[in-house]
Design a protein around this motif. Structure first.
Motif, PDB file in Angstrom:
ATOM      1  N   ILE A   1       0.707  -1.264  -0.070  1.00  0.00           N
ATOM      2  CA  ILE A   1      -0.044  -0.039   0.275  1.00  0.00           C
ATOM      3  C   ILE A   1       1.043   1.014   0.026  1.00  0.00           C
ATOM      4  CG2 ILE A   1      -0.294  -0.049   2.542  1.00  0.00           C
ATOM      5  CD1 ILE A   1      -3.360   0.570   0.418  1.00  0.00           C
ATOM      6  N   PHE A   2       2.148   1.221   0.700  1.00  0.00           N
ATOM      7  CA  PHE A   2       2.713   2.333   0.822  1.00  0.00           C
ATOM      8  C   PHE A   2       3.650   2.503  -0.631  1.00  0.00           C
ATOM      9  CE2 PHE A   2       3.003   2.921   5.587  1.00  0.00           C
ATOM     10  CZ  PHE A   2       1.626   3.336   5.600  1.00  0.00           C
TER      11      PHE A   2
ATOM     12  N   ILE B   1       1.256   4.250  -2.819  1.00  0.00           N
ATOM     13  CA  ILE B   1       1.263   6.045  -2.289  1.00  0.00           C
ATOM     14  C   ILE B   1       2.271   6.727  -2.917  1.00  0.00           C
ATOM     15  CG2 ILE B   1       1.533   7.431  -0.312  1.00  0.00           C
ATOM     16  CD1 ILE B   1      -0.345   5.708   1.269  1.00  0.00           C
TER      17      ILE B   1
ATOM     18  N   ASN C   1      -0.423  12.269   5.790  1.00  0.00           N
ATOM     19  CA  ASN C   1      -1.512  12.194   7.127  1.00  0.00           C
ATOM     20  C   ASN C   1      -1.733  10.699   7.058  1.00  0.00           C
ATOM     21  OD1 ASN C   1      -1.071  14.767   8.478  1.00  0.00           O
ATOM     22  ND2 ASN C   1      -2.637  15.272   6.300  1.00  0.00           N
TER      23      ASN C   1
ATOM     24  N   ILE D   1      -4.042   7.829   7.899  1.00  0.00           N
ATOM     25  CA  ILE D   1      -5.413   7.658   7.565  1.00  0.00           C
ATOM     26  C   ILE D   1      -6.268   7.176   8.609  1.00  0.00           C
ATOM     27  CG2 ILE D   1      -5.846   5.098   7.204  1.00  0.00           C
ATOM     28  CD1 ILE D   1      -7.037   5.473   4.410  1.00  0.00           C
ATOM     29  N   THR D   2      -5.709   6.777   9.782  1.00  0.00           N
ATOM     30  CA  THR D   2      -6.679   6.635  11.036  1.00  0.00           C
ATOM     31  C   THR D   2      -5.779   7.277  12.079  1.00  0.00           C
ATOM     32  OG1 THR D   2      -7.248   4.425  10.165  1.00  0.00           O
ATOM     33  CG2 THR D   2      -7.430   4.666  12.506  1.00  0.00           C
TER      34      THR D   2
ATOM     35  N   HIS E   1      -0.867  13.281  13.208  1.00  0.00           N
ATOM     36  CA  HIS E   1      -0.414  11.821  12.985  1.00  0.00           C
ATOM     37  C   HIS E   1      -0.093  11.624  11.540  1.00  0.00           C
ATOM     38  CE1 HIS E   1      -0.997   7.315  13.560  1.00  0.00           C
ATOM     39  NE2 HIS E   1       0.311   7.715  13.268  1.00  0.00           N
TER      40      HIS E   1
ATOM     41  N   LEU F   1       2.798   9.965   8.783  1.00  0.00           N
ATOM     42  CA  LEU F   1       3.919   9.120   8.244  1.00  0.00           C
ATOM     43  C   LEU F   1       5.013   9.339   7.487  1.00  0.00           C
ATOM     44  CD1 LEU F   1       1.398   6.089   7.381  1.00  0.00           C
ATOM     45  CD2 LEU F   1       2.554   6.534   9.959  1.00  0.00           C
TER      46      LEU F   1
ATOM     47  N   ASN G   1       7.520   1.056  14.694  1.00  0.00           N
ATOM     48  CA  ASN G   1       6.870  -0.379  15.225  1.00  0.00           C
ATOM     49  C   ASN G   1       7.718  -1.260  14.179  1.00  0.00           C
ATOM     50  OD1 ASN G   1       5.162   0.681  16.889  1.00  0.00           O
ATOM     51  ND2 ASN G   1       3.595   0.583  15.268  1.00  0.00           N
TER      52      ASN G   1
ATOM     53  N   GLY H   1       3.573  -4.035  16.911  1.00  0.00           N
ATOM     54  CA  GLY H   1       2.449  -3.182  16.327  1.00  0.00           C
ATOM     55  C   GLY H   1       2.671  -2.706  14.826  1.00  0.00           C
ATOM     56  N   GLN H   2       3.636  -3.386  14.265  1.00  0.00           N
ATOM     57  CA  GLN H   2       3.737  -3.033  12.801  1.00  0.00           C
ATOM     58  C   GLN H   2       2.539  -4.090  12.101  1.00  0.00           C
ATOM     59  OE1 GLN H   2       7.376  -3.892  11.075  1.00  0.00           O
ATOM     60  NE2 GLN H   2       7.142  -2.892   8.957  1.00  0.00           N
ATOM     61  N   ALA H   3       1.919  -3.081  11.349  1.00  0.00           N
ATOM     62  CA  ALA H   3       0.833  -4.079  10.257  1.00  0.00           C
ATOM     63  C   ALA H   3       1.132  -3.542   8.879  1.00  0.00           C
ATOM     64  CB  ALA H   3      -0.525  -2.956  10.620  1.00  0.00           C
ATOM     65  N   VAL H   4       2.042  -2.651   8.477  1.00  0.00           N
ATOM     66  CA  VAL H   4       2.184  -2.192   7.287  1.00  0.00           C
ATOM     67  C   VAL H   4       3.773  -2.578   7.120  1.00  0.00           C
ATOM     68  CG1 VAL H   4       2.291  -0.638   5.220  1.00  0.00           C
ATOM     69  CG2 VAL H   4       0.405  -0.313   6.704  1.00  0.00           C
TER      70      VAL H   4
ATOM     71  N   HIS I   1       8.079   2.665   8.068  1.00  0.00           N
ATOM     72  CA  HIS I   1       7.489   4.032   8.398  1.00  0.00           C
ATOM     73  C   HIS I   1       7.888   4.645   9.734  1.00  0.00           C
ATOM     74  CE1 HIS I   1       4.533   1.138   9.144  1.00  0.00           C
ATOM     75  NE2 HIS I   1       4.124   1.764  10.067  1.00  0.00           N
TER      76      HIS I   1
ATOM     77  N   HIS J   1       6.415   6.924  12.534  1.00  0.00           N
ATOM     78  CA  HIS J   1       5.082   7.821  12.932  1.00  0.00           C
ATOM     79  C   HIS J   1       5.469   9.111  13.420  1.00  0.00           C
ATOM     80  CE1 HIS J   1       2.104   4.319  12.745  1.00  0.00           C
ATOM     81  NE2 HIS J   1       3.199   3.654  12.980  1.00  0.00           N
TER      82      HIS J   1
HETATM   83  P1  AMP Z   1       2.092   0.114  11.667  1.00  0.00           P
HETATM   84  O1  AMP Z   1       0.935  -0.306  12.535  1.00  0.00           O
HETATM   85  O2  AMP Z   1       3.097   0.886  12.618  1.00  0.00           O
HETATM   86  O3  AMP Z   1       2.404  -0.594  10.733  1.00  0.00           O
HETATM   87  O4  AMP Z   1       1.311   1.404  10.947  1.00  0.00           O
HETATM   88  C1  AMP Z   1       0.636   1.576   9.936  1.00  0.00           C
HETATM   89  C2  AMP Z   1      -0.099   2.774   9.779  1.00  0.00           C
HETATM   90  O5  AMP Z   1      -0.420   3.021   8.436  1.00  0.00           O
HETATM   91  C3  AMP Z   1      -1.352   2.874  10.626  1.00  0.00           C
HETATM   92  O6  AMP Z   1      -1.160   3.810  11.615  1.00  0.00           O
HETATM   93  C4  AMP Z   1      -2.376   2.908   9.685  1.00  0.00           C
HETATM   94  O7  AMP Z   1      -3.370   3.721  10.128  1.00  0.00           O
HETATM   95  C5  AMP Z   1      -1.846   3.781   8.535  1.00  0.00           C
HETATM   96  N1  AMP Z   1      -2.208   3.542   7.160  1.00  0.00           N
HETATM   97  C6  AMP Z   1      -2.405   2.267   6.476  1.00  0.00           C
HETATM   98  N2  AMP Z   1      -3.041   2.401   5.220  1.00  0.00           N
HETATM   99  C7  AMP Z   1      -3.045   3.788   5.034  1.00  0.00           C
HETATM  100  C8  AMP Z   1      -3.136   4.711   3.866  1.00  0.00           C
HETATM  101  N3  AMP Z   1      -3.548   4.303   2.937  1.00  0.00           N
HETATM  102  N4  AMP Z   1      -2.809   5.892   3.944  1.00  0.00           N
HETATM  103  C9  AMP Z   1      -2.326   6.656   5.204  1.00  0.00           C
HETATM  104  N5  AMP Z   1      -2.288   5.747   6.171  1.00  0.00           N
HETATM  105  C10 AMP Z   1      -2.631   4.586   6.294  1.00  0.00           C
END
Ligand code: AMP
Ligand code: ZN
Length: 113
Positions: A7-8, A11, A31, A33-34, A40, A42, A86, A92-95, A99, A101
């Motif tokens: 996804i990044f 972007i 910014n 998205i959440t 907040h 990235l 993260n 806590g890393q999801a993406v 990045h 924060h």
């Molecule tokens: P992390 O949990 O450290 O991997 O953080 C991933 C972050 O990416 C989370 O805070 C999400 O809200 C953010 N995020 C995911 N998809 C998008 C997007 N399309 N645009 C902006 N932020 C995003």
């Protein structure tokens, strides 16, 4: 360079209408998205690295920190902000495109959860 289905990377490649706060040849910021705080954002390198553990380029790492500082300044929180990286799911890393924060605009707790 670009990782399919990241996804990044999408972007970075302007596949969405994401407004960049700072852009250089090496990184962009935008910014979250959440948002988890009033400010907040990235900061991400344009080149794909899954996590901090994948980056050996210390010059790029330094640039990302500079980008985080500039992003905080542009968003008006230069005096009080927190940077978070993260690394790994349990942290806590999801993406999985590294990045930083940039969080600000409210008081922060310590230690983080
Ligand atoms: P992390 O949990 O450290 O991997 O953080 C991933 C972050 O990416 C989370 O805070 C999400 O809200 C953010 N995020 C995911 N998809 C998008 C997007 N399309 N645009 C902006 N932020 C995003
Ligand atoms: Zn990527």
């Amino acid at each position: 360079m670009t990782q399919e289905n990241c996804i990044f990377c999408k972007i970075v490649n302007r596949e969405f209408k994401t407004d960049f706060i700072v852009e250089t040849q090496d990184y962009v910021s935008f910014n979250d998205i959440t948002p988890r705080a009033p400010i907040h954002a990235l900061v991400i390198p344009k080149k794909h690295f899954a996590s901090l553990n994948e980056i050996e380029d210390v010059e790029l790492m330094g640039k990302l920190l500079k980008g985080a500082k500039e992003t905080a300044a542009k968003l008006g929180v230069a005096d009080n902000y927190r940077l978070v990286i993260n690394t790994g799911e349990k942290a806590g890393q999801a993406v999985f495109h590294i990045h930083i924060h940039v969080l600000g605009g409210r008081s922060m707790q310590w230690p983080p959860g």
